[in-house]
Design a protein around this motif. Structure first.
Motif, short mmCIF file in Angstrom:
data_model
loop_
_atom_site.label_atom_id
_atom_site.label_comp_id
_atom_site.label_asym_id
_atom_site.label_seq_id
_atom_site.Cartn_x
_atom_site.Cartn_y
_atom_site.Cartn_z
N GLY A 49 0.81 -1.22 0.00
CA GLY A 49 0.00 0.00 0.00
C GLY A 49 0.84 1.26 0.00
O GLY A 49 0.56 2.21 -0.74
N SER A 50 1.89 1.28 0.81
CA SER A 50 2.76 2.46 0.88
C SER A 50 3.53 2.65 -0.42
O SER A 50 3.64 3.78 -0.92
N ALA A 51 4.07 1.56 -0.95
CA ALA A 51 4.83 1.67 -2.19
C ALA A 51 3.94 2.13 -3.34
O ALA A 51 4.35 2.96 -4.16
N SER A 52 2.72 1.63 -3.38
CA SER A 52 1.79 2.03 -4.43
C SER A 52 1.48 3.52 -4.32
O SER A 52 1.47 4.24 -5.33
N TYR A 53 1.26 4.01 -3.12
CA TYR A 53 0.96 5.43 -2.93
C TYR A 53 2.16 6.30 -3.30
O TYR A 53 2.01 7.32 -3.96
N ILE A 54 3.35 5.87 -2.89
CA ILE A 54 4.55 6.66 -3.18
C ILE A 54 4.82 6.70 -4.68
O ILE A 54 5.16 7.75 -5.23
N VAL A 55 4.68 5.57 -5.36
CA VAL A 55 4.87 5.55 -6.81
C VAL A 55 3.82 6.43 -7.49
O VAL A 55 4.13 7.17 -8.43
N GLY A 56 2.57 6.36 -7.03
CA GLY A 56 1.54 7.22 -7.60
C GLY A 56 1.80 8.69 -7.35
O GLY A 56 1.45 9.54 -8.16
N LEU A 57 2.41 8.98 -6.21
CA LEU A 57 2.67 10.37 -5.85
C LEU A 57 3.82 10.97 -6.65
O LEU A 57 3.73 12.09 -7.15
N PHE A 58 4.91 10.21 -6.82
CA PHE A 58 6.09 10.75 -7.45
C PHE A 58 6.42 10.16 -8.83
O PHE A 58 7.08 10.81 -9.62
N GLY A 59 5.96 8.95 -9.09
CA GLY A 59 6.47 8.25 -10.25
C GLY A 59 5.71 8.44 -11.54
O GLY A 59 6.19 8.09 -12.59
N LEU A 60 4.51 8.98 -11.50
CA LEU A 60 3.69 9.08 -12.71
C LEU A 60 3.41 10.54 -13.03
O LEU A 60 2.95 11.30 -12.20
N THR A 61 3.69 10.89 -14.26
CA THR A 61 3.34 12.25 -14.71
C THR A 61 2.58 12.12 -16.02
O THR A 61 2.89 11.29 -16.86
N ALA A 62 1.59 12.96 -16.17
CA ALA A 62 0.76 12.90 -17.38
C ALA A 62 1.26 13.88 -18.42
O ALA A 62 1.88 14.83 -18.18
#
Length: 96
Positions: free
Chosen positions: A83-96
């Motif tokens: 859950g934490s890794a998913s949130y962190i990747v969603g927060l920093f790792g994806l840009t549109a």
């Protein structure tokens, strides 16, 4: 060896996948932006939320003596990491 029902199920799934993908393309969906928004939504909302729900379910299962404590601890730690890794990747790792 696959049974007749399994082959029919796989064929139905393939036909459905082809029809849905063609319908999405024909509708003029902006797949790049829509896909990134969808992935971000899953990473920021649904995966952490499902991890929290599964943590609660595992606690209830431990209280009801359905799973042992060592398995409950492993499961909870794994779900917290996911859950934490998913949130962190969603927060920093994806840009549109």
């Amino acid at each position: 060896m696959m049974t007749r029902a399994q082959r029919a199920g796989m064929a139905g799934t393939m036909i459905l996948a082809m029809l849905v993908s063609n319908a999405a393309s024909a509708a003029g969906v902006d797949t790049g932006t829509s896909s990134m928004t969808s992935i971000t939504t899953w990473m920021m909302t649904w995966i952490p939320l499902s991890a929290v729900i599964l943590i609660v379910v595992s606690a209830i299962a431990w209280i009801a003596h359905l799973i042992r404590m060592d398995w409950a601890v492993r499961l909870v730690v794994g779900l917290i990491v996911v859950g934490s890794a998913s949130y962190i990747v969603g927060l920093f790792g994806l840009t549109a």
